[in-house]
Each structure stands twice: as C-alpha cells, then as structure tokens.
Motif scaffolding. Structure first.
Motif, PDB file in Angstrom:
ATOM      1  N   PHE A 152       0.926  -1.144   0.093  1.00 13.30           N
ATOM      2  CA  PHE A 152      -0.090  -0.150   0.048  1.00 13.30           C
ATOM      3  C   PHE A 152       1.031   1.148   0.018  1.00 13.30           C
ATOM      4  CE2 PHE A 152      -3.392  -2.547   2.637  1.00 13.30           C
ATOM      5  CZ  PHE A 152      -3.738  -3.344   1.528  1.00 13.30           C
ATOM      6  N   GLU A 153       0.550   2.158  -0.733  1.00 12.91           N
ATOM      7  CA  GLU A 153       1.332   3.476  -0.884  1.00 12.91           C
ATOM      8  C   GLU A 153       0.437   4.667  -0.455  1.00 12.91           C
ATOM      9  OE1 GLU A 153       4.257   3.795  -1.466  1.00 12.91           O
ATOM     10  OE2 GLU A 153       4.766   1.630  -1.844  1.00 12.91           O
ATOM     11  N   ALA A 154       1.077   5.634   0.074  1.00 16.81           N
ATOM     12  CA  ALA A 154       0.344   6.886   0.673  1.00 16.81           C
ATOM     13  C   ALA A 154       0.710   7.841  -0.609  1.00 16.81           C
ATOM     14  CB  ALA A 154       1.042   7.286   2.057  1.00 16.81           C
ATOM     15  N   PRO A 155      -0.564   8.493  -1.078  1.00 18.57           N
ATOM     16  CA  PRO A 155      -0.357   9.534  -2.078  1.00 18.57           C
ATOM     17  C   PRO A 155       0.391  10.832  -1.536  1.00 18.57           C
ATOM     18  CG  PRO A 155      -2.572   8.733  -2.201  1.00 18.57           C
ATOM     19  CD  PRO A 155      -1.848   8.014  -0.899  1.00 18.57           C
ATOM     20  N   ALA A 186      -6.477  13.903   5.323  1.00 18.46           N
ATOM     21  CA  ALA A 186      -6.378  13.001   4.182  1.00 18.46           C
ATOM     22  C   ALA A 186      -7.906  13.099   3.367  1.00 18.46           C
ATOM     23  CB  ALA A 186      -5.981  11.624   4.463  1.00 18.46           C
ATOM     24  N   ALA A 187      -8.722  13.116   3.864  1.00 21.20           N
ATOM     25  CA  ALA A 187     -10.137  13.141   3.082  1.00 21.20           C
ATOM     26  C   ALA A 187     -10.289  14.470   2.469  1.00 21.20           C
ATOM     27  CB  ALA A 187     -11.246  12.876   4.199  1.00 21.20           C
ATOM     28  N   ALA A 188      -9.699  15.581   2.987  1.00 16.65           N
ATOM     29  CA  ALA A 188      -9.917  16.984   2.552  1.00 16.65           C
ATOM     30  C   ALA A 188      -8.875  17.217   1.338  1.00 16.65           C
ATOM     31  CB  ALA A 188      -9.717  17.870   3.654  1.00 16.65           C
ATOM     32  N   ALA A 189      -7.881  16.346   1.218  1.00 16.84           N
ATOM     33  CA  ALA A 189      -7.007  16.214   0.151  1.00 16.84           C
ATOM     34  C   ALA A 189      -7.249  15.534  -1.021  1.00 16.84           C
ATOM     35  CB  ALA A 189      -5.454  16.105   0.667  1.00 16.84           C
ATOM     36  N   ASP A 190      -8.291  14.720  -0.791  1.00 18.75           N
ATOM     37  CA  ASP A 190      -8.770  13.860  -2.066  1.00 18.75           C
ATOM     38  C   ASP A 190     -10.053  14.141  -2.519  1.00 18.75           C
ATOM     39  OD1 ASP A 190      -9.340  11.733  -3.527  1.00 18.75           O
ATOM     40  OD2 ASP A 190      -9.549  10.364  -1.829  1.00 18.75           O
ATOM     41  N   PRO A 191      -9.984  14.849  -3.559  1.00 24.91           N
ATOM     42  CA  PRO A 191     -11.177  15.293  -4.274  1.00 24.91           C
ATOM     43  C   PRO A 191     -12.031  14.285  -4.906  1.00 24.91           C
ATOM     44  CG  PRO A 191      -9.557  15.914  -5.836  1.00 24.91           C
ATOM     45  CD  PRO A 191      -8.829  15.219  -4.389  1.00 24.91           C
ATOM     46  N   LEU A 192     -11.549  13.148  -4.836  1.00 23.24           N
ATOM     47  CA  LEU A 192     -12.440  11.810  -5.438  1.00 23.24           C
ATOM     48  C   LEU A 192     -13.144  10.845  -4.363  1.00 23.24           C
ATOM     49  CD1 LEU A 192     -10.091  10.674  -8.109  1.00 23.24           C
ATOM     50  CD2 LEU A 192     -11.902  12.236  -8.309  1.00 23.24           C
ATOM     51  N   ARG A 193     -12.908  11.489  -3.052  1.00 27.00           N
ATOM     52  CA  ARG A 193     -13.477  10.760  -1.994  1.00 27.00           C
ATOM     53  C   ARG A 193     -14.837  10.407  -2.041  1.00 27.00           C
ATOM     54  NH1 ARG A 193     -12.534  15.876  -0.587  1.00 27.00           N
ATOM     55  NH2 ARG A 193     -14.258  16.952   0.787  1.00 27.00           N
ATOM     56  N   PHE A 194     -15.621  11.126  -2.876  1.00 26.30           N
ATOM     57  CA  PHE A 194     -16.980  10.937  -2.654  1.00 26.30           C
ATOM     58  C   PHE A 194     -17.378   9.744  -4.102  1.00 26.30           C
ATOM     59  CE2 PHE A 194     -16.773  15.459  -1.412  1.00 26.30           C
ATOM     60  CZ  PHE A 194     -17.320  15.083  -0.415  1.00 26.30           C
ATOM     61  N   ASP A 195     -16.424   9.320  -4.614  1.00 25.71           N
ATOM     62  CA  ASP A 195     -16.627   8.150  -5.496  1.00 25.71           C
ATOM     63  C   ASP A 195     -16.848   6.965  -4.876  1.00 25.71           C
ATOM     64  OD1 ASP A 195     -16.821   6.365  -7.591  1.00 25.71           O
ATOM     65  OD2 ASP A 195     -14.942   7.086  -8.762  1.00 25.71           O
ATOM     66  N   LEU A 196     -17.948   6.462  -4.729  1.00 27.16           N
ATOM     67  CA  LEU A 196     -18.203   5.130  -3.740  1.00 27.16           C
ATOM     68  C   LEU A 196     -18.349   3.772  -4.872  1.00 27.16           C
ATOM     69  CD1 LEU A 196     -21.018   6.488  -1.489  1.00 27.16           C
ATOM     70  CD2 LEU A 196     -18.498   6.630  -1.279  1.00 27.16           C
ATOM     71  N   ALA A 197     -17.845   3.954  -5.992  1.00 23.45           N
ATOM     72  CA  ALA A 197     -17.684   2.881  -6.860  1.00 23.45           C
ATOM     73  C   ALA A 197     -16.853   1.874  -6.082  1.00 23.45           C
ATOM     74  CB  ALA A 197     -17.283   2.973  -8.304  1.00 23.45           C
ATOM     75  N   PRO A 198     -16.814   0.732  -6.262  1.00 22.93           N
ATOM     76  CA  PRO A 198     -15.823  -0.488  -5.416  1.00 22.93           C
ATOM     77  C   PRO A 198     -14.484  -0.190  -5.849  1.00 22.93           C
ATOM     78  CG  PRO A 198     -17.851  -1.726  -6.263  1.00 22.93           C
ATOM     79  CD  PRO A 198     -18.000  -0.313  -6.897  1.00 22.93           C
ATOM     80  N   GLU A 199     -14.086   0.200  -7.007  1.00 22.18           N
ATOM     81  CA  GLU A 199     -12.503   0.272  -7.258  1.00 22.18           C
ATOM     82  C   GLU A 199     -12.252   1.361  -6.562  1.00 22.18           C
ATOM     83  OE1 GLU A 199     -10.268  -1.606  -8.407  1.00 22.18           O
ATOM     84  OE2 GLU A 199     -11.609  -3.223  -8.205  1.00 22.18           O
ATOM     85  N   ALA A 200     -12.982   2.750  -6.746  1.00 23.98           N
ATOM     86  CA  ALA A 200     -12.537   3.897  -5.956  1.00 23.98           C
ATOM     87  C   ALA A 200     -12.116   3.615  -4.635  1.00 23.98           C
ATOM     88  CB  ALA A 200     -13.551   4.904  -6.431  1.00 23.98           C
ATOM     89  N   HIS A 278     -18.568   9.069   2.578  1.00 19.51           N
ATOM     90  CA  HIS A 278     -17.342   8.382   1.861  1.00 19.51           C
ATOM     91  C   HIS A 278     -16.564   7.497   2.653  1.00 19.51           C
ATOM     92  CE1 HIS A 278     -14.925  11.513   3.867  1.00 19.51           C
ATOM     93  NE2 HIS A 278     -15.839  12.274   3.647  1.00 19.51           N
ATOM     94  N   PRO A 279     -15.484   6.681   2.251  1.00 21.66           N
ATOM     95  CA  PRO A 279     -14.596   5.757   3.026  1.00 21.66           C
ATOM     96  C   PRO A 279     -13.938   6.603   4.148  1.00 21.66           C
ATOM     97  CG  PRO A 279     -14.369   5.329   0.755  1.00 21.66           C
ATOM     98  CD  PRO A 279     -15.178   6.765   0.830  1.00 21.66           C
ATOM     99  N   TYR A 280     -13.438   7.789   3.978  1.00 19.92           N
ATOM    100  CA  TYR A 280     -12.675   8.503   4.939  1.00 19.92           C
ATOM    101  C   TYR A 280     -13.656   8.636   6.220  1.00 19.92           C
ATOM    102  CZ  TYR A 280      -9.384   9.442   1.479  1.00 19.92           C
ATOM    103  OH  TYR A 280      -8.278   9.213   0.367  1.00 19.92           O
ATOM    104  N   ALA A 281     -14.911   9.230   5.941  1.00 19.26           N
ATOM    105  CA  ALA A 281     -15.699   9.436   6.920  1.00 19.26           C
ATOM    106  C   ALA A 281     -16.181   7.969   7.836  1.00 19.26           C
ATOM    107  CB  ALA A 281     -17.298  10.105   6.462  1.00 19.26           C
ATOM    108  N   VAL A 282     -16.280   7.096   6.978  1.00 17.49           N
ATOM    109  CA  VAL A 282     -16.573   5.756   7.477  1.00 17.49           C
ATOM    110  C   VAL A 282     -15.441   5.457   8.500  1.00 17.49           C
ATOM    111  CG1 VAL A 282     -16.818   3.107   7.102  1.00 17.49           C
ATOM    112  CG2 VAL A 282     -17.956   4.965   5.617  1.00 17.49           C
TER     113      VAL A 282
END
Length: 442
Positions: A152-155, A186-200, A278-282
């Motif tokens: 696993f890598e941290a962006p 980390a959530a605030a820095a990820d604009p794609l956090r609201f994409d709930l598709a499994p791969e995202a 989103h996953p960060y909020a979970v």
C-alpha cells in the motif's frame, strides 16, 4: 477486554409463565403476553426475544405473574412488516429489524465467529494471519482474491496534509487523536473521496492505511517507501531496532485484528456507510467509536497492569487491587469465546520466539494463574497485545494504535458491503419510554 461482539441485552423482565388472563391480564388498558403474541403472530418465546432486543417494552403484571404490553406499541410493531417465519427466539427477526435492515442481525459475508475460532470469508482467520501479510489478508477480506506481495502506498498530497495536521496537535496528544485528524485531513486532500464505486473505494483504502501510519510522529528511525505496513508502523511505536521475530508478531497482530464481526466501531462504520458517507468518513466513525476503555483502549490497561506486576514481582497484589475495586482483570475473558481467544493463542506462540518478551510473558502467565484461582477466564487478544507492547518498549497506547490501523481495513470491508445495500437501511426503531401523548404545552 476489547469489545468485539455485540453484548446481548438481558430481557427487561425474563420469560415468565404465560399469563392466563391474556388480554385481561394487563393494567391501565395493557394486554398480556398471550394476547400480545397473538396480535404479532408469534410464540411467547419470540415475543420475549423482541423485548430483550429493545424492540418492545414490557411491564410486570400486578401480582408478579407474567408481563403486560402497551397495545399501541404492539400494533405499531405489527404494522412495520410481517414477522419472520422462524419462531426460534435466538434467530427471529422482527418487523422493526427488517425495516432497519436487520440491525439486530446484519447480513454479512465477511467474518464468522464460532465458539473457539473465527473465519474471514470462510477461511480460518488465524491460519490466514500466520501465512500471509496484513496487506494480503486485507485484500482477501475486501475482494475475496489473495494478491501475493501487495503493498500500500500513501499519495503525496493527502499524506502531506495528514502529517501537517497531526503535527499541529499539542505535544501531549496521543496517537488516537493524531489518527483521527489525519483521516480528516487526508479526506480533505482527496477530491475523489465521494466516488463510492468499489474500485474507487479500494483505491482510497489502499492509500488511507499507509497515510495514517506515516502521519504518526516517528519514535525511532523511520522506514519510508514501499515497505510493509508493519515495518513502517514499528518505527512509529518504538525507538528499538526491529528484529524479524518482533515484526512477525506485529504483522500477525495487524492481520488478526482486521475484523471481528459487528463490534461497536464496526457497527458505527456500517451506519455511516449506510448513509453513503465516503470511506474516510466511515473510518472516522469507526475511530470515534473505538476510543473507549471497553474497546480499543483495553490493551493499554493490560500494558500498565503487566508493568505493575513486573515492578512488584508478583501478580497477586495487582490482581487483588482490581478485584477489591470490583473490576474485571484486564486481558482475561471475552464475551464471544467461552475459552481462550484464538487471536491470543497465536500471538502468544509467536511471542515465545521474541527473547525480549520473556519477562512480559512471565507476567502474563502469572496473571492468568492468579486469575484462575478467582474464576476461570482465559486470555483474550488484549493480554497478548499488552505483553507485546511492553516487551518491545512501546507506550501503553501502542496496542490501541495497532488495533486502529488494522481495523481500518475491516471498516472498509464493511463499507463495501454496505454500499451495495439499500441506502439508510441501518435505521433502528426507538423503543419510546417517555411521557405518553398528549401532554400539555409546557
């Protein structure tokens, strides 16, 4: 003891002989057990199962024979849907549970717990943890596919935000405080956090876990890059150099602790996912519920107890103080395992290979032997975690940090399941116990 399974509440009043008067048995217009069961179409045993889960209120009948029920509450329960065809009180699902997505019994394909073992997707979890790394077990839990050698890598951007935010906290803040703010940053820095598709969601998980670890302040020389999570976490927990045997214990502990069915923090995470957080909020929801002495902090109590045992030279006076204060002995007993926690069994076996762990292991055995004279509880995973953190020169809170990093993977697994369910299904029905309407305007 870590709270890793729901503790079934005791019935408001235990099953009593069915009141012979049926509908006439109640007072103040209330109805008896037989009539309430008839209106719901269930057996009296199932009726009391509803009471034990807080789905229906009850009150002792006058004279102490049987119970009485509010007919309006019974009618409301009946209106919420058809009762389960099963009449087994241990497994019956009420209409309220069905409308709440089965909050009493949530369908899941992740973890199964039996009397002395537990399984991830049908495979013995202790065997998985002994054979594969934390990252590999996490992938198995998320996807049902084992990916050998996964890392696993941290962006860079979320990691930089998480580090800045965690570092801005007061110096005396603990790792749990830093993990919570790191997840938010980390959530605030990820604009794609609201994409709930499994791969995202999987992409977010694979980046969030190393971000949380690398956002913690180092305790010794740090391990950067694409190394295993256990290797990188070690340097956040202790200044001691890592050895292979100790790293194996840490990696195995992470894998063992990924999930344990619907513990309090996991249920909180699923509720958040049900609302499409989103996953960060979970993960933030799970971290919030984890922060308590009955859940994530339990191993810290063990760490301090074992340190006290080593200082005094015996477990006797230490255990006596817990018993005199009316407290349970930390690290002993688990609500879902009548015998030894299988996670503790594996970790203690691995700790035998760590030379520095000998004193802490001796203290743990002394506690077990002393506690056995008082009752018959056996070791749970917190006893092993506390012995590990003490043996490796880690702070008392280290076990909680390990627990949090590991369980993040489990919360994501449950979020993936919940995102595939009907939204907002995790909505329980309150068992109102306040003043009855219509009350006068205050």
């Amino acid at each position: 003891m870590a709270q890793d399974a729901a503790d079934p509440a005791a019935p408001a009043d235990p099953p009593a002989p069915v009141d012979p008067a049926g509908a006439a048995a109640g007072d103040d217009g209330r109805i008896g057990t037989r009539e309430a069961a008839r209106r719901l179409g269930v057996k009296p045993e199932t009726l009391y199962a509803y009471v034990s889960r807080g789905l229906l209120g009850s009150r002792r009948a006058r004279g102490g024979r049987g119970s009485t029920f509010d007919p309006a509450e019974v009618a409301a329960l009946a209106r919420r849907g058809r009762t389960s065809s099963s009449e087994d009180a241990a497994s019956a699902q009420s209409p309220a549970e069905a409308d709440a997505g089965g909050l009493g019994r949530v369908r899941t394909g992740i973890t199964l717990i039996t009397a002395d073992r537990y399984y991830f997707r049908g495979v013995d979890a202790t065997e998985l943890a002994a054979a594969y790394t934390f990252e590999e077990v996490a992938e198995w839990l998320w996807t049902g596919v084992l990916r050998r050698g996964v890392r696993f890598e941290a962006p860079p951007q979320p990691l930089a935000a998480a580090r800045r935010t965690a570092a801005a906290l007061p110096a005396d803040c603990g790792p749990m405080d830093r993990l919570r703010v790191a997840a938010i940053a980390a959530a605030a820095a990820d604009p794609l956090r609201f994409d709930l598709a499994p791969e995202a969601v999987l992409g977010s998980a694979r980046s969030l876990i190393p971000t949380l670890v690398d956002a913690l302040p180092p305790a010794g020389p740090t391990h950067r890059g694409s190394g295993p999570i256990a290797w990188r976490l070690w340097s956040r927990l202790t200044a001691r150099p890592a050895d292979d045997a100790s790293l194996e214990v840490l990696d195995t502990a992470l894998a063992l602790l990924i999930d344990h069915d619907l513990a309090a923090s996991t249920l909180a995470a699923r509720v958040a996912a049900s609302a499409r957080a989103h996953p960060y909020a979970v993960v933030s929801a799970g971290l919030g519920a984890l922060d308590g002495p009955l859940h994530g902090q339990a191993s810290a109590l063990v760490h301090r107890m074992l340190a006290d045992v080593l200082e005094r030279g015996s477990a006797g006076p230490v255990v006596a103080e817990y018993l005199r204060g009316g407290q349970g002995i930390p690290g002993l007993g688990h609500r879902v395992y009548p015998g030894e926690d299988p996670r503790a069994r594996l970790l203690f076996r691995l700790l035998e290979r760590v030379p520095a762990a000998a004193p802490a292991l001796a203290a743990a055995r002394d506690v077990l032997a002393t506690g056995a004279r008082h009752s018959t509880p056996q070791a749970n995973v917190d006893l092993a975690l506390g012995a590990f953190s003490l043996a490796c020169g880690m702070p008392a809170e280290a076990g909680e940090t390990v627990f949090s990093v590991a369980r993040t993977a489990g919360w994501i697994a449950h979020a993936l399941e919940e995102y595939a369910e009907r939204p907002l299904r995790m909505r329980p029905v309150g068992a109102y116990d306040g003043p009855r309407p219509e009350q006068p305007l205050p």
